[in-house]
Design a protein around this motif. Structure first.
Motif, PDB file in Angstrom:
ATOM      1  N   TYR A 170       0.827  -1.201   0.000  1.00 28.50           N
ATOM      2  CA  TYR A 170       0.000   0.000   0.000  1.00 28.50           C
ATOM      3  C   TYR A 170       0.869   1.262   0.000  1.00 28.50           C
ATOM      4  O   TYR A 170       1.863   1.338   0.732  1.00 28.50           O
ATOM      5  N   TYR A 207       0.333   5.789  -0.306  1.00 27.90           N
ATOM      6  CA  TYR A 207      -0.652   6.855  -0.184  1.00 27.90           C
ATOM      7  C   TYR A 207       0.011   8.217  -0.394  1.00 27.90           C
ATOM      8  O   TYR A 207       1.186   8.394  -0.085  1.00 27.90           O
ATOM      9  N   TYR A 227      -1.035  12.028   1.007  1.00 28.88           N
ATOM     10  CA  TYR A 227      -1.883  12.909   1.782  1.00 28.88           C
ATOM     11  C   TYR A 227      -1.353  14.334   1.637  1.00 28.88           C
ATOM     12  O   TYR A 227      -0.166  14.543   1.451  1.00 28.88           O
ATOM     13  N   LEU A 266      -4.943  15.615   7.856  1.00 27.83           N
ATOM     14  CA  LEU A 266      -4.426  15.084   6.601  1.00 27.83           C
ATOM     15  C   LEU A 266      -5.599  14.657   5.723  1.00 27.83           C
ATOM     16  O   LEU A 266      -6.536  14.026   6.196  1.00 27.83           O
ATOM     17  N   LEU A 318      -6.596  12.620   2.132  1.00 29.45           N
ATOM     18  CA  LEU A 318      -6.073  11.649   1.190  1.00 29.45           C
ATOM     19  C   LEU A 318      -6.279  12.129  -0.242  1.00 29.45           C
ATOM     20  O   LEU A 318      -7.391  12.487  -0.632  1.00 29.45           O
ATOM     21  N   TYR A 329      -4.347   6.795  -3.522  1.00 27.72           N
ATOM     22  CA  TYR A 329      -3.675   5.685  -2.892  1.00 27.72           C
ATOM     23  C   TYR A 329      -3.552   4.531  -3.877  1.00 27.72           C
ATOM     24  O   TYR A 329      -4.176   4.537  -4.948  1.00 27.72           O
ATOM     25  N   GLU A 369      -9.940  11.573  -1.155  1.00 29.61           N
ATOM     26  CA  GLU A 369     -10.931  12.621  -0.888  1.00 29.61           C
ATOM     27  C   GLU A 369     -10.736  13.858  -1.758  1.00 29.61           C
ATOM     28  O   GLU A 369     -11.697  14.514  -2.148  1.00 29.61           O
ATOM     29  N   PHE A 381       2.543  14.539   2.124  1.00 30.38           N
ATOM     30  CA  PHE A 381       3.170  13.385   2.747  1.00 30.38           C
ATOM     31  C   PHE A 381       2.854  12.127   1.943  1.00 30.38           C
ATOM     32  O   PHE A 381       1.690  11.850   1.636  1.00 30.38           O
ATOM     33  N   LEU A 431       0.792   3.055   9.013  1.00 30.17           N
ATOM     34  CA  LEU A 431       1.463   3.805   7.952  1.00 30.17           C
ATOM     35  C   LEU A 431       2.848   4.267   8.393  1.00 30.17           C
ATOM     36  O   LEU A 431       3.024   4.732   9.523  1.00 30.17           O
ATOM     37  N   PHE A 446       5.419   7.144   7.253  1.00 25.01           N
ATOM     38  CA  PHE A 446       5.372   8.376   6.476  1.00 25.01           C
ATOM     39  C   PHE A 446       6.761   8.814   6.039  1.00 25.01           C
ATOM     40  O   PHE A 446       7.757   8.583   6.734  1.00 25.01           O
ATOM     41  N   GLY A 447       6.795   9.474   4.888  1.00 22.99           N
ATOM     42  CA  GLY A 447       7.992  10.174   4.477  1.00 22.99           C
ATOM     43  C   GLY A 447       8.120  11.487   5.228  1.00 22.99           C
ATOM     44  O   GLY A 447       7.247  11.860   6.010  1.00 22.99           O
TER      45      GLY A 447
END
Lengths: 113, 114
Positions: free
Chosen positions: B31, B33, B35, B43, B45, B48, B59, B90, B103, B105-106
């Motif tokens: 997965y 994503y 955001y 956040l 989305l 994804y 969204e 992100f 998740l 995150f970067g």
């Protein structure tokens, strides 16, 4: 549409005090996540709550989940400055770990001496 | 392991320009994503992906495109940048493990459109 509401959105608390952050959500879900974000930084996972009544603790933070009330709490005990950050709760739109998380707006916590 | 790597960290665009935000992960997560984070708004989305070759809208997908040709990479393309796209972006990746989908995150990419 799933709504995830946190309150308060801003919290200023004195060192040594206790406080609770609330996370309400509008869908049936038995898994909820808490993340922490330091200013200017990325998000880091804090807690994963995977069932009704789940409780997780790390240091001065304790998270719990009441799926019947659709409520999670993040309790802070004897706050210290290092806890100053923004805390997010997040829920899956459907009760499935395969759907992307929906995040609350976050609670910005500031711990002052 | 590097985790999730995003580039660039900062970028200023003029209205109407296009650019690609790069995201790569080395954890073999299926997965991925994107955001966006606006002040006080949490956040939201954008897009994804559940695996290579599969993407889906979130969204707020308007004005963005994505592709997922490999498991590792999930670039986000902004076409015709607008001031409303000024935000921090992100990228995140995850794998479902024992029912949990945590998740990673970067570091984020701060984009300003002027």
């Amino acid at each position: 549409e799933l709504k995830v509401e946190q309150n308060p959105l801003f919290l200023s608390m004195q060192e040594g005090k206790n406080y609770t952050i609330y996370c309400n959500y509008s869908t049936t879900s038995d898994r909820l996540y808490w993340y922490r974000q330091d200013p200017g930084k990325s998000l880091e996972s804090l807690f994963v709550l995977l069932s009704n009544g789940a409780v997780k603790q790390e240091g001065r933070l304790m998270a719990s989940l009441d799926t019947k009330a659709r409520l999670s709490t993040l309790h802070i005990t004897a706050a210290v400055h290092d806890l100053s950050a923004t805390y997010f709760c997040a829920v899956h739109p459907r009760n499935s770990g395969n759907t992307p998380l929906v995040f609350g707006k976050g609670t910005r916590l500031s711990v002052i001496a | 392991n590097a985790g999730v790597t995003q580039t660039p960290k900062f970028r200023i665009l003029k209205i109407g320009q296009s650019m690609t935000l790069q995201c790569t992960q080395d954890m073999n997560h299926n997965y991925m994503y994107w955001y966006r984070q606006d002040p006080g708004m949490g956040l939201k989305l954008i897009y994804y992906s559940v695996g290579a070759g599969i993407t889906d809208k979130g969204e707020v997908p308007n004005g963005y495109n994505v592709s997922r040709s490999t498991t590792e990479d999930f670039p986000l393309r902004l076409e015709l940048a607008a001031p409303s796209q000024t935000s921090v972006y992100f990228c995140a990746s995850s794998i479902v493990n024992s029912g949990a989908n945590v998740l990673t995150f970067g570091a984020g990419s701060r984009l300003t459109v002027l």
